[in-house]
Design a protein around this motif. Structure first.
Motif, PDB file in Angstrom:
ATOM      1  N   ALA A  99      -2.688  -0.564  -8.725  1.00 23.34           N
ATOM      2  CA  ALA A  99      -4.141  -0.392  -8.645  1.00 23.34           C
ATOM      3  C   ALA A  99      -4.493   0.875  -7.885  1.00 23.34           C
ATOM      4  CB  ALA A  99      -4.777  -1.604  -7.967  1.00 23.34           C
ATOM      5  N   ASP A 100      -5.576   1.494  -8.309  1.00 23.15           N
ATOM      6  CA  ASP A 100      -6.107   2.692  -7.658  1.00 23.15           C
ATOM      7  C   ASP A 100      -7.592   2.463  -7.425  1.00 23.15           C
ATOM      8  OD1 ASP A 100      -7.473   5.278  -7.400  1.00 23.15           O
ATOM      9  OD2 ASP A 100      -5.544   6.179  -7.872  1.00 23.15           O
ATOM     10  N   CYS A 101      -8.018   2.542  -6.167  1.00 23.62           N
ATOM     11  CA  CYS A 101      -9.447   2.372  -5.890  1.00 23.62           C
ATOM     12  C   CYS A 101      -9.829   3.212  -4.678  1.00 23.62           C
ATOM     13  CB  CYS A 101      -9.808   0.905  -5.667  1.00 23.62           C
ATOM     14  SG  CYS A 101      -9.247   0.205  -4.109  1.00 23.62           S
ATOM     15  N   ASN A 102     -11.129   3.394  -4.491  1.00 22.32           N
ATOM     16  CA  ASN A 102     -11.593   4.174  -3.349  1.00 22.32           C
ATOM     17  C   ASN A 102     -11.940   3.260  -2.174  1.00 22.32           C
ATOM     18  OD1 ASN A 102     -14.357   3.260  -3.728  1.00 22.32           O
ATOM     19  ND2 ASN A 102     -14.514   4.742  -5.401  1.00 22.32           N
ATOM     20  N   LYS A 146     -14.346  -1.625 -10.536  1.00 23.36           N
ATOM     21  CA  LYS A 146     -14.250  -0.247 -10.056  1.00 23.36           C
ATOM     22  C   LYS A 146     -12.826   0.144  -9.679  1.00 23.36           C
ATOM     23  CE  LYS A 146     -18.987   0.075  -8.247  1.00 23.36           C
ATOM     24  NZ  LYS A 146     -19.429   1.220  -9.044  1.00 23.36           N
ATOM     25  N   THR A 147     -11.854  -0.646 -10.083  1.00 17.68           N
ATOM     26  CA  THR A 147     -10.463  -0.350  -9.787  1.00 17.68           C
ATOM     27  C   THR A 147      -9.734  -0.032 -11.085  1.00 17.68           C
ATOM     28  OG1 THR A 147     -10.485  -1.835  -7.887  1.00 17.68           O
ATOM     29  CG2 THR A 147      -8.338  -1.233  -8.762  1.00 17.68           C
ATOM     30  N   ALA A 148      -8.931   1.021 -11.063  1.00 14.55           N
ATOM     31  CA  ALA A 148      -8.113   1.373 -12.226  1.00 14.55           C
ATOM     32  C   ALA A 148      -6.788   0.628 -12.118  1.00 14.55           C
ATOM     33  CB  ALA A 148      -7.881   2.877 -12.270  1.00 14.55           C
ATOM     34  N   PHE A 149      -6.486  -0.196 -13.122  1.00 17.99           N
ATOM     35  CA  PHE A 149      -5.277  -1.012 -13.103  1.00 17.99           C
ATOM     36  C   PHE A 149      -4.227  -0.477 -14.079  1.00 17.99           C
ATOM     37  CE2 PHE A 149      -8.379  -4.429 -11.909  1.00 17.99           C
ATOM     38  CZ  PHE A 149      -7.840  -4.718 -10.661  1.00 17.99           C
ATOM     39  N   PHE A 191      -2.110   0.869  -4.512  1.00 17.70           N
ATOM     40  CA  PHE A 191      -1.318  -0.254  -4.013  1.00 17.70           C
ATOM     41  C   PHE A 191      -0.757  -1.045  -5.180  1.00 17.70           C
ATOM     42  CE2 PHE A 191      -5.744  -1.593  -4.282  1.00 17.70           C
ATOM     43  CZ  PHE A 191      -5.696  -2.851  -4.860  1.00 17.70           C
ATOM     44  N   SER A 192       0.301  -1.790  -4.897  1.00 16.43           N
ATOM     45  CA  SER A 192       0.921  -2.642  -5.913  1.00 16.43           C
ATOM     46  C   SER A 192       0.830  -4.090  -5.469  1.00 16.43           C
ATOM     47  CB  SER A 192       2.386  -2.251  -6.133  1.00 16.43           C
ATOM     48  OG  SER A 192       3.145  -2.501  -4.966  1.00 16.43           O
ATOM     49  N   MET A 193       0.790  -4.979  -6.453  1.00 15.97           N
ATOM     50  CA  MET A 193       0.776  -6.410  -6.176  1.00 15.97           C
ATOM     51  C   MET A 193       1.673  -7.122  -7.181  1.00 15.97           C
ATOM     52  SD  MET A 193      -3.175  -7.442  -5.274  1.00 15.97           S
ATOM     53  CE  MET A 193      -3.804  -7.168  -3.615  1.00 15.97           C
ATOM     54  N   LEU A 194       2.481  -8.022  -6.693  1.00 16.29           N
ATOM     55  CA  LEU A 194       3.252  -8.918  -7.548  1.00 16.29           C
ATOM     56  C   LEU A 194       2.583 -10.278  -7.414  1.00 16.29           C
ATOM     57  CD1 LEU A 194       5.770  -9.289  -9.363  1.00 16.29           C
ATOM     58  CD2 LEU A 194       7.009  -9.975  -7.300  1.00 16.29           C
ATOM     59  N   ILE A 195       1.736 -10.627  -8.373  1.00 16.32           N
ATOM     60  CA  ILE A 195       0.863 -11.788  -8.214  1.00 16.32           C
ATOM     61  C   ILE A 195       0.946 -12.715  -9.421  1.00 16.32           C
ATOM     62  CG2 ILE A 195      -0.776 -10.701  -6.646  1.00 16.32           C
ATOM     63  CD1 ILE A 195      -2.558 -10.043  -9.018  1.00 16.32           C
ATOM     64  N   SER A 196       0.554 -13.959  -9.189  1.00 12.77           N
ATOM     65  CA  SER A 196       0.561 -14.956 -10.257  1.00 12.77           C
ATOM     66  C   SER A 196      -0.487 -14.620 -11.310  1.00 12.77           C
ATOM     67  CB  SER A 196       0.272 -16.342  -9.682  1.00 12.77           C
ATOM     68  OG  SER A 196      -1.078 -16.424  -9.242  1.00 12.77           O
ATOM     69  N   LEU A 245       0.878  -1.171   0.000  1.00 10.06           N
ATOM     70  CA  LEU A 245       0.000   0.000   0.000  1.00 10.06           C
ATOM     71  C   LEU A 245       0.916   1.221   0.000  1.00 10.06           C
ATOM     72  CD1 LEU A 245      -2.940   1.106   0.365  1.00 10.06           C
ATOM     73  CD2 LEU A 245      -2.498   1.046   2.832  1.00 10.06           C
ATOM     74  N   TYR A 246       0.983   1.945  -1.127  1.00 12.08           N
ATOM     75  CA  TYR A 246       2.025   2.961  -1.233  1.00 12.08           C
ATOM     76  C   TYR A 246       1.524   4.402  -1.291  1.00 12.08           C
ATOM     77  CZ  TYR A 246       1.171   2.942  -6.338  1.00 12.08           C
ATOM     78  OH  TYR A 246       0.609   3.025  -7.588  1.00 12.08           O
ATOM     79  N   ASP A 247       0.227   4.626  -1.410  1.00 12.05           N
ATOM     80  CA  ASP A 247      -0.249   6.007  -1.394  1.00 12.05           C
ATOM     81  C   ASP A 247      -1.653   6.055  -0.801  1.00 12.05           C
ATOM     82  OD1 ASP A 247       0.360   8.800  -2.159  1.00 12.05           O
ATOM     83  OD2 ASP A 247      -1.461   8.579  -3.346  1.00 12.05           O
TER      84      ASP A 247
END
Length: 528
Positions: A480-483, A418-421, A400-405, A331-333
């Motif tokens: 990702a950016d979401c509310n 509803k999330t901007a990727f 937030f960022s994710m390093l995912i499979s 979670l970076y911002d």
């Protein structure tokens, strides 16, 4: 890498070469009857992309829901529904795709196409079935517009079959079909060999994990309970074994969207790097135009999008660093919780008292932090597990960022609109995710060795083709950016016991960081 296979294990060619006729096994007279019945509901009986029309809206919803749990095509399900009496073809008009009158068509041409009143196109929907496209292509389709309603074949519940994959190479060299002096394309053969190796490991992992889950375990005496336990063990086995499968594997989707969403989405798809996606987009436009003949006029390739994408690739050439340590979830911002609490209370004051934004902020500024917490806790008090969060939560944003499979990513993009990727392209340089049950069964080495082969093969292929050999286990970077409203939805859904372990782990990590940053605001997010 093995490049030759027995006849039993050939396959995985282009969709047109592999797609068996739905009616091959039926008597000729029955074939004609079924064909005529389905023509009233399906815009294209020969292709894998078609619209579903002239059916009750609620039935179409059920039809598309079946795809997640059934290997059958939409056409087969519609045919079965007719045979079972759920649909009465006699009540359907003989003209299946009733066209607009000249006057109505002229109206749309003038106002929607000519003057750009695109909101009119939002009132007309098209239901589309898309079958036998790769998971790589399906992700491009799903991400091309945020307003699609999507149901996709689930690899968690439906076991894939050997040969059901997309091969981007032409099979025959110098000839369009079999002739006496034909020979197979070496690139096609090598690709098939790799795909079969992936499927070999997939099957070995199923057997090994199933054995690990069932051998030496105590079983109840009831046969029905034994069968249930065995079925659960098998489901868990192929759910984890699918991490060995590549993005070339076929999937199918049921999709619903209005004319405006289809138009904008198709335009975005034409900027794709993959020939398969361009072919799919042309078919989508062809079939949707049969149902919405006027409203897709601007669903064309954008020269601007293509050139802009090319300029960015030239400015930022690909520089993946293999083995670079990256934090899985970060979670970076986000705003300070005190500021976020005050913003939420400000919007609640406007909603309740009709004050201006400046007046409401001044009023909210008179409350202490503890009073702001009390107001927000009162706002979310008694929220049930299926209740929507307060509308004012949409004013607070997180990045937030994710390093995912890839397996995890395909779940996230399907059920989240509803999330901007922002996402990196599929690649083999960011490591792999190994399912815990595979580790417990002592089979980790099989997935590690297969990933190494995928990385080697990836390096021999050109962009636009190499992405197909990326495994479900391979990871990629997601931003990702979401509310806060959407965060409540994600945490509540993705941290529940019903969620798949990979995505549950990622969102539990995110939830722990949110609890540290915003303990009051996030306190009612996890409600299942």
């Amino acid at each position: 890498m093995t490049t030759t296979r027995s006849n039993k294990r050939t396959g995985g060619t282009k969709p047109a070469e592999q797609n068996p006729d739905l009616f091959d096994q039926a008597p000729a007279s029955l074939v004609l009857d079924e064909f005529q019945m389905l023509k009233r509901f399906i815009t294209n009986m020969e292709d894998n992309v078609y619209c579903v029309t002239n059916l009750p809206e609620e039935f179409i919803a059920v039809l598309f829901a079946w795809v997640s749990r059934s290997p059958k095509s939409f056409k087969e399900h519609v045919l079965q529904a007719i045979k079972d009496g759920f649909i009465d073809p006699a009540k359907i008009l003989e003209n299946p795709y009733e066209q607009l009158s000249d006057k109505a068509a002229a109206f749309h041409e003038k106002w929607v196409v000519g003057y750009g009143h695109s909101s009119v196109a939002e009132h007309a929907n098209a239901h589309v079935g898309v079958e036998r496209v790769s998971r790589l292509a399906s992700a491009e389709l799903e991400l091309s517009n945020e307003h699609y309603a999507i149901t996709e074949y689930s690899q968690r519940y439906q076991k894939p079959v050997r040969g059901a994959w997309f091969n981007p190479f032409e099979r025959w060299i110098n000839h369009s079909g079999p002739t006496r002096d034909m020979h197979e394309n070496p690139a096609w053969i090598a690709y098939e060999g790799f795909m079969n190796e992936c499927f070999d490991v997939f099957e070995e992992l199923i057997d090994g994990v199933y054995k690990h889950l069932t051998e030496g375990k105590f079983y109840p005496s009831a046969d029905s309970e034994i069968a249930r336990i065995n079925a659960t063990a098998m489901k868990l086995s192929f759910e984890d074994a699918r991490y060995a499968l590549p993005l070339a594997m076929f999937t199918q989707l049921g999709m619903t969207a209005n004319g405006r969403s289809w138009r904008d989405g198709l335009s975005n798809l034409y900027a794709s790097d993959y020939a398969e996606v361009h072919d799919m987009t042309n078919k989508l436009k062809r079939e949707i135009t049969k149902v919405l003949p006027t409203l897709l006029k601007h669903a064309d390739p954008s020269e601007y999008q293509a050139k802009s994408k090319k300029r960015m690739k030239a400015r930022f050439p690909e520089t993946f660093v293999k083995g670079k340590a990256l934090q899985p979830v970060a979670l970076y911002d986000f705003p300070l919780e005190g500021h976020a609490l005050r913003e939420i209370v400000t919007h609640e004051i406007v909603r309740a008292q009709g004050l201006t934004i400046n007046e409401a902020r001044a009023r909210a500024g008179t409350y202490s932090t503890e009073e702001l917490k009390e107001i927000v806790l009162e706002l979310i008090w008694e929220m049930g597990k299926y209740d929507a969060p307060p509308e004012s939560f949409k004013q607070i944003h997180y990045q937030f960022s994710m390093l995912i499979s890839e397996a995890n990513w395909h779940q996230l993009l399907r059920h989240n609109r509803k999330t901007a990727f922002t996402f990196a392209p599929p690649n083999v340089h960011s490591g792999i995710t190994i399912p815990p049950r595979i580790k417990e069964a002592g089979l980790e080495h099989k997935l590690v060795e297969l990933a190494a082969k995928a990385e080697e093969f990836f390096g021999t292929l050109s962009p636009g083709i190499r992405e197909y050999v990326v495994l479900n286990a391979h990871r990629r970077q997601i931003l990702a950016d979401c509310n806060l409203w959407e965060m409540y939805h994600l945490i509540n859904l993705r941290t529940s016991e019903e969620a798949q372990w990979d995505i549950r782990q990622a969102f539990n990590d995110l939830y722990e960081q949110l609890k540290f940053a915003h303990p009051t605001l996030i306190s009612a997010a996890k409600r299942r």
